[in-house]
Write a protein that holds these residues in place. Structure first.
Motif, PDB file in Angstrom:
ATOM      1  N   ALA A   1     -99.585 -16.736 -24.060  1.00 18.10           N
ATOM      2  CA  ALA A   1     -99.437 -16.079 -22.466  1.00 18.10           C
ATOM      3  C   ALA A   1     -98.327 -16.494 -22.009  1.00 18.10           C
ATOM      4  O   ALA A   1     -97.554 -17.292 -21.969  1.00 18.10           O
ATOM      5  CB  ALA A   1    -100.612 -16.773 -21.729  1.00 18.10           C
ATOM      6  N   GLN A   2     -97.377 -15.115 -21.393  1.00 16.89           N
ATOM      7  CA  GLN A   2     -96.118 -15.366 -20.957  1.00 16.89           C
ATOM      8  C   GLN A   2     -96.149 -14.436 -19.693  1.00 16.89           C
ATOM      9  O   GLN A   2     -96.575 -13.270 -19.732  1.00 16.89           O
ATOM     10  CB  GLN A   2     -95.150 -14.728 -22.158  1.00 16.89           C
ATOM     11  CG  GLN A   2     -93.747 -14.542 -21.537  1.00 16.89           C
ATOM     12  CD  GLN A   2     -92.689 -14.266 -22.679  1.00 16.89           C
ATOM     13  OE1 GLN A   2     -92.569 -14.870 -23.553  1.00 16.89           O
ATOM     14  NE2 GLN A   2     -92.012 -13.313 -22.620  1.00 16.89           N
ATOM     15  N   VAL A   3     -95.195 -14.987 -18.846  1.00 17.07           N
ATOM     16  CA  VAL A   3     -94.975 -13.802 -17.632  1.00 17.07           C
ATOM     17  C   VAL A   3     -93.529 -14.258 -17.264  1.00 17.07           C
ATOM     18  O   VAL A   3     -92.886 -15.180 -17.213  1.00 17.07           O
ATOM     19  CB  VAL A   3     -95.918 -14.493 -16.432  1.00 17.07           C
ATOM     20  CG1 VAL A   3     -95.762 -16.100 -16.174  1.00 17.07           C
ATOM     21  CG2 VAL A   3     -95.655 -13.874 -15.098  1.00 17.07           C
ATOM     22  N   THR A   4     -92.875 -13.449 -16.854  1.00 15.60           N
ATOM     23  CA  THR A   4     -91.563 -13.367 -16.141  1.00 15.60           C
ATOM     24  C   THR A   4     -91.323 -12.591 -15.062  1.00 15.60           C
ATOM     25  O   THR A   4     -91.888 -11.770 -14.613  1.00 15.60           O
ATOM     26  CB  THR A   4     -90.786 -12.189 -17.375  1.00 15.60           C
ATOM     27  OG1 THR A   4     -90.807 -12.622 -18.566  1.00 15.60           O
ATOM     28  CG2 THR A   4     -89.261 -12.251 -16.878  1.00 15.60           C
ATOM     29  N   PHE A   5     -90.634 -13.419 -14.214  1.00 13.75           N
ATOM     30  CA  PHE A   5     -90.227 -12.996 -12.999  1.00 13.75           C
ATOM     31  C   PHE A   5     -88.778 -12.975 -13.047  1.00 13.75           C
ATOM     32  O   PHE A   5     -87.841 -13.561 -13.249  1.00 13.75           O
ATOM     33  CB  PHE A   5     -90.565 -14.211 -11.720  1.00 13.75           C
ATOM     34  CG  PHE A   5     -91.829 -14.583 -11.723  1.00 13.75           C
ATOM     35  CD1 PHE A   5     -92.621 -14.088 -10.928  1.00 13.75           C
ATOM     36  CD2 PHE A   5     -92.231 -15.824 -12.658  1.00 13.75           C
ATOM     37  CE1 PHE A   5     -94.067 -14.486 -10.870  1.00 13.75           C
ATOM     38  CE2 PHE A   5     -93.506 -16.114 -12.576  1.00 13.75           C
ATOM     39  CZ  PHE A   5     -94.408 -15.438 -11.835  1.00 13.75           C
TER      40      PHE A   5
ATOM     41  N   LEU B   1     -91.806 -17.980 -18.215  1.00  8.46           N
ATOM     42  CA  LEU B   1     -92.860 -19.152 -18.323  1.00  8.46           C
ATOM     43  C   LEU B   1     -93.801 -18.849 -19.722  1.00  8.46           C
ATOM     44  O   LEU B   1     -94.494 -17.680 -19.662  1.00  8.46           O
ATOM     45  CB  LEU B   1     -93.619 -19.392 -17.266  1.00  8.46           C
ATOM     46  CG  LEU B   1     -93.069 -19.878 -16.084  1.00  8.46           C
ATOM     47  CD1 LEU B   1     -93.767 -20.018 -14.797  1.00  8.46           C
ATOM     48  CD2 LEU B   1     -91.958 -21.070 -16.194  1.00  8.46           C
ATOM     49  N   ARG B   2     -93.994 -19.785 -20.554  1.00 13.68           N
ATOM     50  CA  ARG B   2     -94.668 -19.201 -21.884  1.00 13.68           C
ATOM     51  C   ARG B   2     -95.400 -20.462 -22.273  1.00 13.68           C
ATOM     52  O   ARG B   2     -95.156 -21.568 -22.121  1.00 13.68           O
ATOM     53  CB  ARG B   2     -93.825 -19.051 -22.913  1.00 13.68           C
ATOM     54  CG  ARG B   2     -94.344 -18.979 -24.235  1.00 13.68           C
ATOM     55  CD  ARG B   2     -93.420 -18.608 -25.299  1.00 13.68           C
ATOM     56  NE  ARG B   2     -92.761 -17.126 -25.487  1.00 13.68           N
ATOM     57  CZ  ARG B   2     -91.922 -16.568 -26.202  1.00 13.68           C
ATOM     58  NH1 ARG B   2     -91.291 -17.379 -27.170  1.00 13.68           N
ATOM     59  NH2 ARG B   2     -91.469 -15.462 -26.028  1.00 13.68           N
ATOM     60  N   ASN B   3     -96.898 -20.068 -22.616  1.00 10.90           N
ATOM     61  CA  ASN B   3     -97.783 -21.156 -23.274  1.00 10.90           C
ATOM     62  C   ASN B   3     -98.156 -20.863 -24.454  1.00 10.90           C
ATOM     63  O   ASN B   3     -98.671 -19.579 -24.515  1.00 10.90           O
ATOM     64  CB  ASN B   3     -98.646 -21.278 -22.059  1.00 10.90           C
ATOM     65  CG  ASN B   3     -99.515 -22.895 -22.127  1.00 10.90           C
ATOM     66  OD1 ASN B   3     -99.636 -23.274 -23.439  1.00 10.90           O
ATOM     67  ND2 ASN B   3     -99.881 -23.518 -21.162  1.00 10.90           N
ATOM     68  N   GLU B   4     -98.135 -21.632 -25.425  1.00  9.15           N
ATOM     69  CA  GLU B   4     -98.671 -21.172 -26.642  1.00  9.15           C
ATOM     70  C   GLU B   4     -99.944 -22.249 -27.039  1.00  9.15           C
ATOM     71  O   GLU B   4     -99.702 -23.350 -26.699  1.00  9.15           O
ATOM     72  CB  GLU B   4     -97.657 -21.120 -27.735  1.00  9.15           C
ATOM     73  CG  GLU B   4     -96.598 -20.096 -27.368  1.00  9.15           C
ATOM     74  CD  GLU B   4     -95.658 -20.086 -28.539  1.00  9.15           C
ATOM     75  OE1 GLU B   4     -95.616 -21.007 -29.356  1.00  9.15           O
ATOM     76  OE2 GLU B   4     -94.706 -19.153 -28.540  1.00  9.15           O
TER      77      GLU B   4
ATOM     78  N   GLY C   1     -95.465  -9.334 -18.105  1.00  7.63           N
ATOM     79  CA  GLY C   1     -95.677 -10.486 -19.042  1.00  7.63           C
ATOM     80  C   GLY C   1     -96.837  -9.816 -20.092  1.00  7.63           C
ATOM     81  O   GLY C   1     -96.974  -8.380 -20.111  1.00  7.63           O
ATOM     82  N   TYR C   2     -97.107 -10.531 -20.799  1.00  8.39           N
ATOM     83  CA  TYR C   2     -98.240 -10.103 -21.959  1.00  8.39           C
ATOM     84  C   TYR C   2     -99.065 -11.333 -22.303  1.00  8.39           C
ATOM     85  O   TYR C   2     -98.675 -12.612 -22.155  1.00  8.39           O
ATOM     86  CB  TYR C   2     -97.366  -9.573 -23.175  1.00  8.39           C
ATOM     87  CG  TYR C   2     -96.664 -10.452 -23.762  1.00  8.39           C
ATOM     88  CD1 TYR C   2     -97.088 -11.103 -24.735  1.00  8.39           C
ATOM     89  CD2 TYR C   2     -95.160 -10.592 -23.528  1.00  8.39           C
ATOM     90  CE1 TYR C   2     -96.038 -12.265 -25.454  1.00  8.39           C
ATOM     91  CE2 TYR C   2     -94.323 -11.035 -24.386  1.00  8.39           C
ATOM     92  CZ  TYR C   2     -95.002 -12.242 -25.224  1.00  8.39           C
ATOM     93  OH  TYR C   2     -94.103 -12.955 -26.104  1.00  8.39           O
ATOM     94  N   ILE C   3    -100.154 -10.964 -23.073  1.00  5.97           N
ATOM     95  CA  ILE C   3    -101.121 -11.898 -23.568  1.00  5.97           C
ATOM     96  C   ILE C   3    -101.075 -11.550 -24.929  1.00  5.97           C
ATOM     97  O   ILE C   3    -101.587 -10.325 -25.301  1.00  5.97           O
ATOM     98  CB  ILE C   3    -102.334 -12.006 -23.011  1.00  5.97           C
ATOM     99  CG1 ILE C   3    -102.227 -12.448 -21.514  1.00  5.97           C
ATOM    100  CG2 ILE C   3    -103.432 -12.841 -23.901  1.00  5.97           C
ATOM    101  CD1 ILE C   3    -103.937 -12.278 -20.672  1.00  5.97           C
TER     102      ILE C   3
END
Length: 338
Positions: free
Chosen positions: A85-89, A106-109, A61-63
């Motif tokens: 903030a994003q995370v990938t499984f 999953l992503r949150n902005e 993922g990344y920030i």
């Protein structure tokens, strides 16, 4: 009592106590064997076996933090702070039909520390060339700089697609649920169906992509072509889009052409200047076609790798529309990958 007798008596007493304690001693159970996480290198770096299974999993993922600026960027302010903030499984396993892939992103902005937008950005199943679920379409694949506008509206959909991948040519078709309502053309609503198809090739220092999309509700479509060529110390990118009328895939203008040049100065610094021209940017009142007016955009994108897994991007763009005000806009981004 003699000293010798006292010593013998003490030894006998200690032996008796030791025997009694030994009878009541608790025997510790043998520890169960631990199954350590094993590295899975069959699908690339970062994968590991889920304990007790033959399924491989990778988490990444990344920030991303941006300071954006432009006219009424966050109305009425001309600048805005924005964070993602994003995370990938990603899971993979072998089957008789080939590799079975499952992906969840999953992503949150948050903008201005108050606008939070948690979303399922992607969630799909992929096997034997078929992909089902929420996914990014080929319309999301744009040039690497920030000058271009080669797609409209949202570019991820609940879709069913099939893609054939050869050593040189790739071809695919998708059925997209165009779920977001937009009011460009009268009568357009959500839950529409779109059809997209793309063919591409890679040969030597050349790459080419031809993409088409058809919006069944507006009965309009768009065609896009992108070509990359290794030229000198960098890569030249040329692109163009044509639209028959207002449609979900592209409705910025009747047609547009643009170019960029990605110049890698060194391992840390990359410069990407670009320009784009738009013809007939105004829509007819009924949305069936485009009327007059033109516009153009020119700018530069600067990428700089600060340290491993931490990079910054600066975008500076100038937009001039024939019947509108000139604008300067862009952003400064910091991104930490993991």
């Amino acid at each position: 009592m003699s000293l010798k007798a006292a010593i013998l008596a003490s030894a006998a007493a200690l032996a008796a106590i030791s025997t009694a304690q030994a009878a009541d001693a608790v025997v510790a159970a043998e520890p169960e064997p631990v199954e350590y996480v094993r590295v899975c290198d069959a699908y690339g770096t970062g994968y590991f076996y889920i304990p007790g299974t033959e399924t491989c999993l990778r988490m990444e993922g990344y920030i991303r933090v941006e300071e954006r600026f432009g006219h009424d960027e966050s109305e009425p302010s001309d600048w805005s702070s924005w964070t993602r903030a994003q995370v990938t499984f990603s899971s993979k396993s072998d089957t008789e039909w080939g590799t079975l892939t499952g992906l969840i992103t999953l992503r949150n902005e948050a903008e201005n520390a108050s606008d939070f937008d948690p979303t399922l950005d992607e969630g799909y199943i992929d096997i034997a060339g078929f992909r089902f679920g929420m996914q990014y379409s080929w319309w999301d694949d744009d040039p690497s700089g920030e000058t271009d506008v080669v797609a409209s509206n949202e570019t991820n959909h609940n879709s069913i697609r099939y893609q054939y991948e050869g050593s040189v040519f790739t071809a695919g078709v998708s059925l997209d649920e165009l779920e977001d309502e937009y009011a460009t053309k009268p009568g357009e609503g959500p839950n529409d169906l779109g059809i997209a198809a793309q063919v591409s090739f890679k040969a030597g220092g050349f790459q080419g992509y031809l993409l088409g999309g058809y919006d069944t509700d507006t009965s309009e479509g768009a065609i896009r072509a992108i070509l990359y060529a290794e030229l000198g110390p960098g890569q030249l990118g040329l692109y163009g889009v044509w639209a028959s009328g207002a449609n979900y895939y592209y409705e910025e203008s009747e047609w547009t052409v643009g170019a960029q040049y990605e110049y890698k100065v060194n391992d840390k610094l990359t410069l990407i200047p670009g320009a784009q021209y738009f013809e007939n940017v105004a829509l007819d009142a009924d949305g069936e076609g485009f009327s007059g007016g033109n516009a153009w955009t020119g700018g530069i994108t600067v990428n700089y790798k600060i340290v491993e897994n931490l990079a910054t991007r600066l975008s500076l763009q100038y937009h001039d529309e024939e019947e509108g005000d000139d604008q300067v806009e862009g952003f400064l981004r910091f991104q930490r990958d993991f």
